[in-house]
Design an enzyme around this catalytic site. Structure first.
Site, PDB file in Angstrom:
ATOM      1  N   ASN A 162      28.395  30.665  42.548  1.00 56.88           N
ATOM      2  CA  ASN A 162      27.746  31.072  44.138  1.00 56.88           C
ATOM      3  C   ASN A 162      26.924  30.526  43.383  1.00 56.88           C
ATOM      4  OD1 ASN A 162      26.278  33.609  43.279  1.00 56.88           O
ATOM      5  ND2 ASN A 162      28.419  33.709  42.582  1.00 56.88           N
ATOM      6  N   ALA A 222      23.992  41.072  39.884  1.00 51.79           N
ATOM      7  CA  ALA A 222      25.107  40.132  40.268  1.00 51.79           C
ATOM      8  C   ALA A 222      25.944  39.775  41.261  1.00 51.79           C
ATOM      9  CB  ALA A 222      25.407  40.066  38.226  1.00 51.79           C
ATOM     10  N   LYS A 230      31.568  51.341  49.445  1.00 53.07           N
ATOM     11  CA  LYS A 230      31.501  50.437  48.668  1.00 53.07           C
ATOM     12  C   LYS A 230      30.273  52.009  47.042  1.00 53.07           C
ATOM     13  CE  LYS A 230      31.389  46.008  49.332  1.00 53.07           C
ATOM     14  NZ  LYS A 230      30.071  44.503  49.461  1.00 53.07           N
ATOM     15  N   ASP A 258      36.567  44.393  38.802  1.00 52.65           N
ATOM     16  CA  ASP A 258      35.283  45.552  39.209  1.00 52.65           C
ATOM     17  C   ASP A 258      34.265  45.842  38.137  1.00 52.65           C
ATOM     18  OD1 ASP A 258      33.156  46.437  40.861  1.00 52.65           O
ATOM     19  OD2 ASP A 258      34.255  45.328  42.473  1.00 52.65           O
ATOM     20  N   ILE A 259      33.220  45.162  37.642  1.00 52.49           N
ATOM     21  CA  ILE A 259      32.595  45.300  37.034  1.00 52.49           C
ATOM     22  C   ILE A 259      31.898  46.586  37.358  1.00 52.49           C
ATOM     23  CG2 ILE A 259      31.151  45.042  35.091  1.00 52.49           C
ATOM     24  CD1 ILE A 259      31.069  41.918  35.856  1.00 52.49           C
TER      25      ILE A 259
HETATM   26  N1  CTP Z   1      30.346  43.271  41.449  1.00 49.09           N
HETATM   27  C1  CTP Z   1      31.498  44.174  40.058  1.00 49.09           C
HETATM   28  N2  CTP Z   1      31.955  43.241  39.346  1.00 49.09           N
HETATM   29  C2  CTP Z   1      32.730  42.029  40.248  1.00 49.09           C
HETATM   30  C3  CTP Z   1      32.453  42.216  41.791  1.00 49.09           C
HETATM   31  C4  CTP Z   1      31.040  42.530  42.341  1.00 49.09           C
HETATM   32  O1  CTP Z   1      30.166  44.342  39.654  1.00 49.09           O
HETATM   33  N3  CTP Z   1      34.151  41.709  39.409  1.00 49.09           N
HETATM   34  C5  CTP Z   1      29.330  44.537  41.507  1.00 49.09           C
HETATM   35  C6  CTP Z   1      27.929  43.395  41.821  1.00 49.09           C
HETATM   36  O2  CTP Z   1      27.286  43.389  41.400  1.00 49.09           O
HETATM   37  C7  CTP Z   1      27.810  44.132  43.520  1.00 49.09           C
HETATM   38  C8  CTP Z   1      28.785  45.561  43.955  1.00 49.09           C
HETATM   39  O3  CTP Z   1      29.902  45.053  42.940  1.00 49.09           O
HETATM   40  O4  CTP Z   1      26.664  45.183  42.518  1.00 49.09           O
HETATM   41  C9  CTP Z   1      29.423  45.285  45.788  1.00 49.09           C
HETATM   42  O5  CTP Z   1      29.623  43.667  44.900  1.00 49.09           O
HETATM   43  P1  CTP Z   1      29.453  42.198  46.663  1.00 49.09           P
HETATM   44  O6  CTP Z   1      30.217  40.943  46.638  1.00 49.09           O
HETATM   45  O7  CTP Z   1      29.402  42.963  48.080  1.00 49.09           O
HETATM   46  O8  CTP Z   1      30.650  43.610  46.921  1.00 49.09           O
HETATM   47  P2  CTP Z   1      32.664  43.514  46.811  1.00 49.09           P
HETATM   48  O9  CTP Z   1      32.874  44.543  45.331  1.00 49.09           O
HETATM   49  O10 CTP Z   1      32.737  41.911  45.941  1.00 49.09           O
HETATM   50  O11 CTP Z   1      33.378  43.373  47.624  1.00 49.09           O
HETATM   51  P3  CTP Z   1      33.368  41.970  49.441  1.00 49.09           P
HETATM   52  O12 CTP Z   1      33.316  41.004  48.884  1.00 49.09           O
HETATM   53  O13 CTP Z   1      35.290  42.418  49.682  1.00 49.09           O
HETATM   54  O14 CTP Z   1      32.104  42.998  50.056  1.00 49.09           O
END
Ligand code: CTP
Length: 404
Positions: free
Chosen positions: A209, A275, A338, A306-307
Site C-alpha cells: 500500500n 502501520a 475499532k 490483527d496485530i
Molecule cells: N492493524 C493491525 N493489524 C492488522 C490490521 C490493522 O495492527 N492486520 C491496526 C492498524 O495499525 C491500525 C488499526 O489496526 O492501528 C486499524 O487499522 P485499519 O486499517 O483502519 O482497520 P482494519 O482493522 O484493517 O479494518 P478495515 O480495514 O475493515 O477498516
C-alpha cells in the site's frame, strides 16, 4: 506542548541567506511565531518583503526607523524570543558577539539576549580556519552558544572545504529538539509500528500500500524526544531514524511485524500502532515468478492476524495502547467500534475525506478519542506536530506528567 514558541531568526550577509527562507517556513509550519532581524548585507541577498511574507511579521533591520527606536525594539525583541537562531552566521557577527560589539540591530539584540542562542556559521574555509575566527568560536562555545555546523562541501566562493551552512532541516531540528525536549517519559519504553507491509505473491511481486511511514517515524521521534526508549517496527520505507533513543526493527510482512511486536510489547508502557498493515496476504507464495499464461489470474488471499487486536487482548493495566483508524464513511462511529473491538485505550482517526490527510501527505488531520469518552478534534498540521499532539494526549491519559 511546544506550539507558540517565539523564534527570532537573525540573518547576516552570506549567500546562504537564501536558505534562511526555508528555515523560516520550517519554524512557521511547526507552529512557532517567527520574527526576523536582518543585517543590511543580508538584505542584499534576500528582500525584506520575502522575509516579511514568510514570517508574517515586520522585519527588523537598521534600514528602518531611527537609531533610538531600533535600539529599543531590538531589546524588546530579545525579551520576546524563546531562542535566537543566527543563520547564516558570518565571521563578522561571530566576531562581534565574541567581543561585545553592538553596532547594528542584530548585534545589539544578540548582546541584550539572555535566551538560548544558536549559530549556523557559513564562510570561506580560510576564514573559518583563521585563528581569530577559531578563537571567537571557542569563546562563544564556552559561553553556552550552540553551533550547528558548518559542513564541508562546495562553497559559494568556488572552492570546496569546510564552511558551508548546514541545511535548514538540520538547523531546524537541532533548535526544535533543544527547545521542546522533555524527560516526561524517561524510564518508559514505547513500541511504535510504521509504514506499509509487503505481502509476497511470488519472488518478484507483492501486495502493498502507499503508506510512507512518516506518521510512525514522527511518533517514534517525538516519544524519544520526551525521554522514552522506543522500538520502531517498520515496514519497507526510505525514511531514516533520527534519534539515538529509537531502535529500529525492519520487517516486510504482516506476520513479521506481528512477531516483532509480540517480542517488544510485554515490556512497553506505550504502544502505538500506526502501520498500514495488509489485511490479507496470499494463501501461498509461488516459488517461481508467475507467468502470464492465462487471461485471468485469481489469487486466493487469507486474513492476516490483527496485530493491534492481538496486543490489545494481552494488554496489562499499566499499558496504554493506541490504534489508528483510517475511515472513509461513518468515521467516528467506525473508529469507536475499532477502539472497543481491539481493546485499545486511544484511537486516532484519519479521515480520507479531509484534504491534506493521508498516506503520502506530509500533513494530517486527526481526531483523537479514548475509552473514557473524550475526544479532541485536530486541525490540519504537519505530521511532526500531529505526533506531538498524540504523544501529549497519551501522556495526559496516563497521567505521567504528575507521576514523574
Ligand atoms: N492493524 C493491525 N493489524 C492488522 C490490521 C490493522 O495492527 N492486520 C491496526 C492498524 O495499525 C491500525 C488499526 O489496526 O492501528 C486499524 O487499522 P485499519 O486499517 O483502519 O482497520 P482494519 O482493522 O484493517 O479494518 P478495515 O480495514 O475493515 O477498516
Amino acid at each position: 506542548m511546544c506550539n507558540n514558541l517565539h523564534i527570532v531568526i537573525g540573518i547576516t550577509g552570506g549567500i546562504a541567506a537564501y536558505k534562511s527562507l526555508s528555515l523560516i517556513r520550517l519554524f512557521k509550519k511547526a507552529g512557532a511565531e517567527v520574527k526576523v532581524v536582518a543585517t543590511p548585507h543580508a538584505l542584499e541577498f534576500v528582500t525584506p518583503l520575502t522575509l516579511q511574507t514568510l514570517s508574517q511579521n515586520t522585519v527588523y533591520s537598521d534600514m528602518f526607523g531611527t537609531a533610538e527606536k531600533v535600539d529599543v525594539e531590538h531589546i524588546s525583541l530579545a525579551e520576546w524570543a524563546d531562542a535566537v537562531v543566527v543563520a547564516p552566521a558570518t565571521a563578522n557577527i561571530i566576531g562581534k558577539l565574541a567581543n561585545g560589539i553592538a553596532d547594528d540591530a542584530l548585534s545589539t539584540m544578540l548582546l541584550a539576549c539572555t535566551k538560548p542562542l544558536f549559530f549556523a556559521p557559513a564562510m570561506n574555509k580560510n576564514m573559518l580556519a583563521h585563528p581569530a575566527v577559531q578563537e571567537n568560536l571557542r569563546t562563544l562555545q564556552q559561553r553556552g552558544i550552540t553551533f550547528i555546523g558548518p559542513d564541508a562541501g562546495f562553497l559559494a566562493c568556488g572552492t570546496t572545504g569546510e564552511g558551508r551552512m548546514k541545511e535548514p532541516e538540520e538547523i531546524f531540528s537541532t533548535v526544535w529538539d533543544a527547545l521542546t525536549t522533555t524527560q516526561v517519559l524517561k524510564g518508559r519504553r514505547a513500541l511504535v509500528t510504521a509504514g506499509p507491509t509487503y505481502e509476497p505473491i511470488d519472488p518478484v511481486r507483492f501486495i502493498g500500500n502507499h503508506s510512507s511511514g512518516l506518521m510512525g517515524f514522527a511518533l517514534a521521534r517525538t516519544l524519544a524526544r520526551h525521554g522514552a526508549q522506543v522500538t520502531l517496527v517498520t515496514g519497507p520505507t526510505h525514511l531514516e531514524v533520527q534519534h539515538p533513543m529509537v531502535e529500529r526493527v525492519d520487517v516486510t510482512t504482516a506476520a513479521q511485524m506481528l512477531e516483532a511486536c509480540e517480542a517488544a510489547a510485554p515490556t512497553s508502557d506505550i504502544i502505538i500502532m500506526s502501520a498500514a498493515v495488509a489485511d490479507y496476504t496470499p494463501e501461498t507464495v509461488a516459488p517461481e515468478k508467475i507467468k502470464k499464461n492465462d487471461d485471468k489470474l485469481v489469487l486466493p488471499l487469507k486474513k492476516t492476524t490483527d496485530i493491534l487486536a492481538t496486543i490489545g487482548k494481552q494488554k496489562t493495566e499499566n499499558q496504554c495502547v493506541v490504534g489508528f483508524a483510517l475511515e472513509t464513511e461513518h468515521e467516528e462511529a467506525n473508529a469507536l467500534t475499532k477502539l472497543k473491538n481491539k481493546n485499545a485505550d486511544i484511537i486516532v482517526l484519519n479521515s480520507l475525506r479531509n484534504e491534506g490527510a493521508g498516506f503520502k501527505c506530509p500533513t494530517n488531520i486527526v481526531t483523537i478519542m479514548d475509552r473514557n469518552g473524550n475526544k479532541v478534534q485536530g486541525e490540519l498540521k504537519d505530521k511532526a506536530q500531529v505526533a506531538e499532539d498524540i504523544v501529549t494526549y497519551v501522556i495526559d491519559y496516563m497521567n505521567l506528567k504528575n507521576s514523574l
